[in-house]
Each structure stands twice: as structure tokens, then as C-alpha cells.
Design an enzyme around this catalytic site. Sequence first.
Site, PDB file in Angstrom:
ATOM      1  N   GLU A   5       1.755   2.344   4.830  1.00 32.00           N
ATOM      2  CA  GLU A   5       0.623   2.311   3.938  1.00 32.00           C
ATOM      3  C   GLU A   5       0.398   1.276   3.041  1.00 32.00           C
ATOM      4  O   GLU A   5      -0.880   0.604   2.759  1.00 32.00           O
ATOM      5  CB  GLU A   5       0.583   3.555   3.073  1.00 32.00           C
ATOM      6  CG  GLU A   5       0.677   4.839   3.687  1.00 32.00           C
ATOM      7  CD  GLU A   5       0.953   5.983   2.662  1.00 32.00           C
ATOM      8  OE1 GLU A   5       2.101   6.126   2.581  1.00 32.00           O
ATOM      9  OE2 GLU A   5       0.069   6.654   2.227  1.00 32.00           O
ATOM     10  N   GLU A  46      -2.819  15.008   8.620  1.00 35.21           N
ATOM     11  CA  GLU A  46      -1.589  15.416   7.717  1.00 35.21           C
ATOM     12  C   GLU A  46      -2.000  16.840   7.831  1.00 35.21           C
ATOM     13  O   GLU A  46      -1.138  18.079   7.856  1.00 35.21           O
ATOM     14  CB  GLU A  46      -1.415  14.811   6.725  1.00 35.21           C
ATOM     15  CG  GLU A  46      -0.377  15.234   5.658  1.00 35.21           C
ATOM     16  CD  GLU A  46       0.072  14.460   4.686  1.00 35.21           C
ATOM     17  OE1 GLU A  46      -0.277  13.334   4.363  1.00 35.21           O
ATOM     18  OE2 GLU A  46       0.882  15.098   3.775  1.00 35.21           O
ATOM     19  N   ARG A  93      -0.434  10.672  -6.858  1.00 29.85           N
ATOM     20  CA  ARG A  93      -0.166   9.635  -6.538  1.00 29.85           C
ATOM     21  C   ARG A  93      -0.898   8.441  -7.001  1.00 29.85           C
ATOM     22  O   ARG A  93      -0.482   7.292  -7.376  1.00 29.85           O
ATOM     23  CB  ARG A  93       0.132   9.300  -4.959  1.00 29.85           C
ATOM     24  CG  ARG A  93       0.769   8.011  -4.480  1.00 29.85           C
ATOM     25  CD  ARG A  93       0.855   8.105  -3.156  1.00 29.85           C
ATOM     26  NE  ARG A  93       2.186   8.649  -2.517  1.00 29.85           N
ATOM     27  CZ  ARG A  93       3.258   8.038  -2.552  1.00 29.85           C
ATOM     28  NH1 ARG A  93       3.421   6.865  -2.968  1.00 29.85           N
ATOM     29  NH2 ARG A  93       4.360   8.558  -2.120  1.00 29.85           N
TER      30      ARG A  93
HETATM   31  N1  MTE Z   1      -0.741   3.009  11.920  1.00 31.01           N
HETATM   32  C1  MTE Z   1      -1.457   3.420  13.287  1.00 31.01           C
HETATM   33  N2  MTE Z   1      -1.517   2.654  14.272  1.00 31.01           N
HETATM   34  N3  MTE Z   1      -2.005   4.793  13.251  1.00 31.01           N
HETATM   35  C2  MTE Z   1      -2.048   5.622  12.373  1.00 31.01           C
HETATM   36  O1  MTE Z   1      -2.554   6.969  12.291  1.00 31.01           O
HETATM   37  N4  MTE Z   1      -1.215   5.818   9.857  1.00 31.01           N
HETATM   38  C3  MTE Z   1      -0.819   5.170   8.647  1.00 31.01           C
HETATM   39  C4  MTE Z   1       0.371   4.447   8.774  1.00 31.01           C
HETATM   40  N5  MTE Z   1      -0.018   3.224   9.884  1.00 31.01           N
HETATM   41  C5  MTE Z   1      -1.443   5.111  11.000  1.00 31.01           C
HETATM   42  C6  MTE Z   1      -0.685   3.899  11.047  1.00 31.01           C
HETATM   43  C7  MTE Z   1      -0.407   6.187   7.525  1.00 31.01           C
HETATM   44  S1  MTE Z   1      -1.600   6.953   6.692  1.00 31.01           S
HETATM   45  C8  MTE Z   1       0.878   6.418   7.260  1.00 31.01           C
HETATM   46  S2  MTE Z   1       1.372   7.441   6.262  1.00 31.01           S
HETATM   47  C9  MTE Z   1       1.941   5.965   8.141  1.00 31.01           C
HETATM   48  O2  MTE Z   1       1.640   4.998   9.226  1.00 31.01           O
HETATM   49  C10 MTE Z   1       2.906   7.088   8.817  1.00 31.01           C
HETATM   50  O3  MTE Z   1       3.723   6.503   9.740  1.00 31.01           O
HETATM   51  P1  MTE Z   1       5.130   5.967   8.874  1.00 31.01           P
HETATM   52  O4  MTE Z   1       5.436   7.052   8.170  1.00 31.01           O
HETATM   53  O5  MTE Z   1       6.207   5.901  10.307  1.00 31.01           O
HETATM   54  O6  MTE Z   1       4.837   4.650   8.540  1.00 31.01           O
HETATM   55  N1  HPA Z   2       2.320  10.965   0.647  1.00 30.17           N
HETATM   56  C1  HPA Z   2       1.921  11.291   1.597  1.00 30.17           C
HETATM   57  N2  HPA Z   2       1.551  12.534   1.938  1.00 30.17           N
HETATM   58  C2  HPA Z   2       2.010  13.472   1.341  1.00 30.17           C
HETATM   59  C3  HPA Z   2       2.677  13.187   0.120  1.00 30.17           C
HETATM   60  C4  HPA Z   2       2.954  11.771  -0.313  1.00 30.17           C
HETATM   61  O1  HPA Z   2       3.327  11.528  -1.427  1.00 30.17           O
HETATM   62  N3  HPA Z   2       2.953  14.299  -0.512  1.00 30.17           N
HETATM   63  C5  HPA Z   2       2.472  15.330   0.335  1.00 30.17           C
HETATM   64  N4  HPA Z   2       1.945  14.709   1.583  1.00 30.17           N
HETATM   65 MO1  MOS Z   3      -0.326   8.920   5.413  1.00 28.68          MO
HETATM   66  S1  MOS Z   3      -2.013   9.223   4.209  1.00 28.68           S
HETATM   67  O1  MOS Z   3       0.761   9.478   4.177  1.00 28.68           O
HETATM   68  O2  MOS Z   3      -0.552  10.038   6.547  1.00 28.68           O
END
Ligand code: MTE
Ligand code: HPA
Ligand code: MOS
Length: 752
Positions: free
Chosen positions: A705, A226, A304
Site C-alpha cells: 500500500e 477484502e 486508520r
Molecule cells: N497489487 C496488485 N497487483 N493487485 C492488487 O490487488 N492490492 C494492494 C497491494 N498491491 C493489490 C496490489 C493492496 S490494497 C494490498 S493491502 C496489498 O497489495 C496486499 O498484498 P500484500 O499484503 O501481500 O502486500
Molecule cells: N488494513 C487493511 N485491512 C484491514 C485492516 C487494516 O488495518 N483492518 C481490517 N482490515
Molecule cells: Mo488492502 S486496502 O489492505 O486490501
Amino acid sequence: MKNIDSYTHVRGESVYLDDIPVVNGTLYAAVFDSPVAHGKIKSLDIREAAAMHGVVKIFTAKDVPGDNQIGGIIPDEELLASTHVHFCGMPIALVVAETDEAARVALKKIKVVIESLPVITDPREAKEKGELIIPSRTFQIGDTINAWHQCEYVFEGRADTNGQEHLYIETQGAYSLPQENSAIRIYSSTQGPTAVQRTTARVLNIPMHQVEVDTTRLGGGFGGKEDQATTWGVMCALATYHLKKPVKYSLQRMEDMRMTGKRHPYSSDFKIGLNKDLKIVAYEATFYQNAGAAADLSPAVMERTLFHCTNSYFVPNVKATAYSCRTNLPPNTAFRGFGGPQGMFVIEAAIAKAADALGISASVIQQKNLLQTGDEFPYGQKAESEANECWDKAVELYDLEKLQKEISDFNHSNKQYKKGMALMPICFGISFTKTMMNQARALVHVYTDGSVGVSTGAVEMGQGVNTKMLQVATNIFSIDPAKVKINSTNTYRIANTSPSAASATADLNGKATEIACKEILKRLKKVAAEEFKTSEENIDLKDEWVYANGEKTMWEWKRLVFETYFRRISLSEHGHYTPPDIHYDLKKEKGHPFAYHVYGTVIITVTIDCLRGIYEFDSVKVVHDFGNSMNTIIDIGQCEGGIVQGIGWMTMEEIVYDKEGKLLSNALSTYKVPDIYSVPKEIDIHFLATQKDNLAIFRSKAVGEPPLLYGIGAYFALRNAVKAFNPSADIPYDAPMTPEKVLMSLYHPFKK
Ligand code: MTE
Ligand code: HPA
Ligand code: MOS
């Protein structure tokens, strides 16, 4: 619908950073990083390294044309150390050579003399010494001071969680190419293309429009890309800027583990008070977050932790304070759950402690305190709770009573093996906690042959977001999925993106795609209405055919598209979405920060081998609130992956730094992640398929998550199994519960 990437994944044809064909003349970069955790740079000698065969140039802080600064929230992190180093692994110099090997050989010839300064690795010590990243924050509801005397029982304790290595399969990396008029294109394995663009512009002192960042997909991010993917994009761009050459840097695993931050370790104190009916009356917690040497995302992660400090329970009197503590470790960063899991572990520890003391199962306390709709979180938002529905369904569907009996029967008749079980309800708020970040855009083009191209700010990292974006377009136009292509994420097509994070990517970008598609659809329908002499409401598109007044017409989708183009009407649209009604007042620490919450309950059982301390998870049984799932295959995958990752964090993954701040668990031989042998033998996932109106795309609910939180149950299941063998075991609330710790607690009740 299958994940659209499955075909190329299985054939090994999916393109990651290292699969991009390199251009002739490409140079390779490698970073020389600090061997000590804290000190003053007395001298840096790059002469011998610079003279080595194949080395083109070595860059240091002096070569930064703009701001030598990569801090995203707070400008407190240099790209290349100028005078001081603050953690082992902090970049000091960038070697650029004709080959990867030459660059890495040259690293060994760089000589640095650093005068050591005191090293802090413990967050409580940092707090004592006033080393805070930001001032502390406190969330409060009710009045804890006056609540304690209403409590029949009060318990206090301490709870610790360790960090976690992201261990994305694809390591960090970037590839930058010079473009005409000094512009730079960067291929970056990042969750946040705009962050790479913005920081590159700042470091090179050029406008953002000179920097194009392009991302096809990541081999995993999990939060680790990120913010911390930015460094490598900027490093490559710095070299390209000076040398006018393509420059690539793909980190080796040990470099990645050594130089990048991880999940934040936390050390926390709690105090919990219950009345006679086992209702939680008051809860106080103090969180010491180990932020590492710079802010990175720590302030947001800390926030958070506070948001989720009461998990899915209603507590009328809460006071929670968090400190973001500066230590001499690599800056810790986002990791699936983003501080939430660390907060929830503490209240679960408090409940477990109360249950132990009262001689009851923690589930009795958990169940009695689940959030009801209308209950207020400490930050002022009212819950629209699914907590009781998930819990009750899990108890009924998986026959909790029978499970409990089986476990107690097993434990009575077995000496060497003991079983333990735990329930874990979860609650996770969806939205970036920083309100401003909740926005997204999508660019949709319908081509004259009826095919559709979609670009959004979403980054595919294995979570299946591209498939969901494709489903949105397909669904709105009612066309075959083969007609839609999801393009790479590119800052020239979609500007000012928020990172793909906070589980909100599909919601935000999906809604933007929906808006763009619906706008185009409106124009198409107008053309059809004119042709078939009816009103637009009487036009439908179904399976690539136009219907007028419910009757199939002679126009196919393709014809409609062409007729629209023929009339010189735009077949493109740029959609912008921002969720309504979210706000937060930082002064009052109250507001409505989340679009909605996700709920669920897990029942986890484990068997430990009381001779060896090793264990196996027998089953993980979940009732999860998916809303109206858009894609059950993808969502099950997210659930399973999150659960296993959460169990890994709580059980076997153990990050170890020595007192000097050097990472000891610096390779896959010393850092153990779950493999096929250690995953639970059974994972059952039941969809609580709610159909309520919410702010999620197509009334689905974000899934990325939240499932990781179920892993916390694994820790408590293990504790319960140990207690079945040694009821007087005095086990500190200190995760991960590694086999070593299990063995120790089976035979050596120890105090921390
Ligand atoms: N799933 C896979 N396969 N690979 C990833 O890197 N990241 C996780 C989750 N699932 C991840 C994953 C994290 S930390 C987040 S925030 C969300 O996917 C981000 O994607 P989304 O917002 O589309 O759920
Ligand atoms: N979640 C995940 N990533 C972030 C956030 C949050 O609330 N704020 C800034 N980056
Ligand atoms: Mo997920 S820790 O918000 O990339």
C-alpha cells in the site's frame, strides 16, 4: 527471481474464476438490484420473470435459511433487501437460470414498487442528522487548546477527497458446487476466503466446516475484495443450497461498478499552527467519512485515517476527530491505503495553505517537521524513523536544487506551459489495526521425492505474494525453486485466515511458512547428524546437498528427505505466527498498534497546458524504504503500480453520484483511469536498503500500500503549476484535480 506467475500470465494460462471449467448442469445467477437509493419496498413481483424461458428459480430475502446478514464488523447489511433499500444497487432478488443471458433477460421483468425516502449523499449532512455508523473517535496528544497561543501563524481550511473505483481487471464473482452431505465448495475471487466461509455459514445456518472456499488468484483486489467479495460467494451458495446445483455468478463491469462500494470520500476541516521556526506546534482535524449505507469496513478505515493524520511529521499537540457518516451510497470499503491517504491529504493541504500564505515552498515546512526516531505518534507509539534518511537522500540523489531551478527557468520562459513540483514524504504503519487479525498459518509438506507443497492464508492478487512464499521455502531448505509449489488458498487446508490485506500478507504468512519450514529442517538435520555422527549445528544444507562439519557429504536433499521418511518422522508441519508486542487500548486511544512503519519521499513534477488545462507528469522520483527487499522486481512493480493508482485517484478518477444517489460514472466511458498515455514519463525508484531488524519477513518491508501515498504529491504539483500561471488562483483543496478543474482555476479563481 521472477514472479512465478509470469510464464502463465504471458501465455494467458493463469487460472482466474472465469477460467475454471464449469461442471455440466451449472446454473447462472444475476442480481436484481435497487433502482432507488432509499425507500420502502411496497411490492415485489417476480412472477413474469420466474416464468421466463430458462429461468430456474428466483430467490428473495424470504429464502434465506439463516441470518440475512453480511455485515462483517457490524450486523447492519442485509444480503437481500427485505423491507427497505438503502442504496442504488442494493441486491433485492437473485435470479438463477440455465444461462447467463436468460438470467439477465429475466432481471428486466422483475417489477418492484418502492416508496421513496429522503436520500443523503453528503457526509456532513449525515453527521448533522445524527446518521453515524459508530460513535466518533478522537486521537489526542499534548494539548491543542493551550498550544495555539504559542503559534506565530495559524491557518484553517477545508480539504476534500473523492472516492475511487477499484477497477480490478477481474470483476467480482464466485462459483459454488454442491458436495456430499450438503457441504458446499465455493471458488471465490476474494481476498478473504474465511470471510466468505464464515458469512456463508451464517446466512445458510450451517457449520463453517460444511463450507470450503478455494481461491487460486485474483485479477486484482486492491481492497475491493477484502469484504465485498463475500456477497457474491454467499449468493451462489444460497442458490446451491436450495437447488443442489452448481451456480456461477461473474459480474458484468457495470453491475460491479453500480453495486459495490469504493474508496471512501472524505470531507475534512483542519487548523494548523506553526512557530517562528516553522515547526508545527499544533494541529486539529475533523474528518467526515462518507461510509455509504452500511458499516462494511468503515470503522476500521476511519481508525486508520486517525492513525495517519500526521503523516510522517512530528506534531506535539494534536487533536483529530473522525465521524463515520451513513449515506445512501453503496457501502464504501477497503482501498489501498485504507483511509490513511485520506488523512494524509488533509495535513498536506494544511501545510500547503501555510506555505502559500507565508510565500515559501511547502517543502521547507515539510522538511523541518519530519519524524525523528523516538518521536511519539498521537497514538502513543514511538517512531523508528527513516523519514529524514529518505528525504535527504531524495534531495541529494535527484538534485532538488537543480530541479527547482530548471522549473523556475522553464516557467519564466514559457507562457502557455507551466511546470509544478511537489515533494511528498510518506509514513505508513504495518499491521492490521485490529490486533487480533495479526495472525497467520502455513502448512508445508515435503514429499518423498523431495518436492515441496506450501499452503498459506495468503491470496495472490498480482502483488507477488506467492513468489515471496516460494522464496521463503526455497531459501530455508536451500533447494531449487522448481521443487516448490504454492497451492491455492483453501479454508480446508488453512483455517481462520485474516484477509490478504494491510500490506501484511507476506510478513504474516511468510513468517508462518518460515516457522513450518524451520521445524521440518530441524528434523531433517537431526537425521543427518545421526548418520554423519555429528551434532545438528554442524549440519548444513546448501544447494540441495547435505554438508557435515563443513564437508560435502554423499547425501543429496532427496536422499535426506527419503531417509527421514524411512525413519517414520513427519515431513509436514503447520506453522502459526503472530507478531510480538503489538497492542492497542481503545479506551485510551494509545498503544503500539504497528509492527513497524514504512517511509519514503517522492519528488513529482508536472507540466500543464494552460490553454487546455491538460497535463503530463514529467517525472516521479522516489526514495523508498524497502528494508532488505526480498524481490526487487516485484517491489518495483508494487511501487510503480501504487504510484500510478495514487496519481489516478488524485487527478483523473472522478466518481459522480447525482443527488438521488445514482452513480453517473458507471462505466469505463465515464470513469477515466490512468492508461499508458497518462502515466508519468519517468519513474525512478531508489531503494533505501535498510538492514535493520524488524518484524518483516527476512527484514524486507511490506510494500503493497505505501507507494499509493506518493500520488498525493501529484495533486500538489498540479496546484503549484497552476499558481505559476495564475498566482492569485484560489483553488479549493478538493481532489481529484481533473483537467476541468485545472482549467477553471487557471482562469476563474473560484470560491467553493
Ligand atoms: N497489487 C496488485 N497487483 N493487485 C492488487 O490487488 N492490492 C494492494 C497491494 N498491491 C493489490 C496490489 C493492496 S490494497 C494490498 S493491502 C496489498 O497489495 C496486499 O498484498 P500484500 O499484503 O501481500 O502486500
Ligand atoms: N488494513 C487493511 N485491512 C484491514 C485492516 C487494516 O488495518 N483492518 C481490517 N482490515
Ligand atoms: Mo488492502 S486496502 O489492505 O486490501
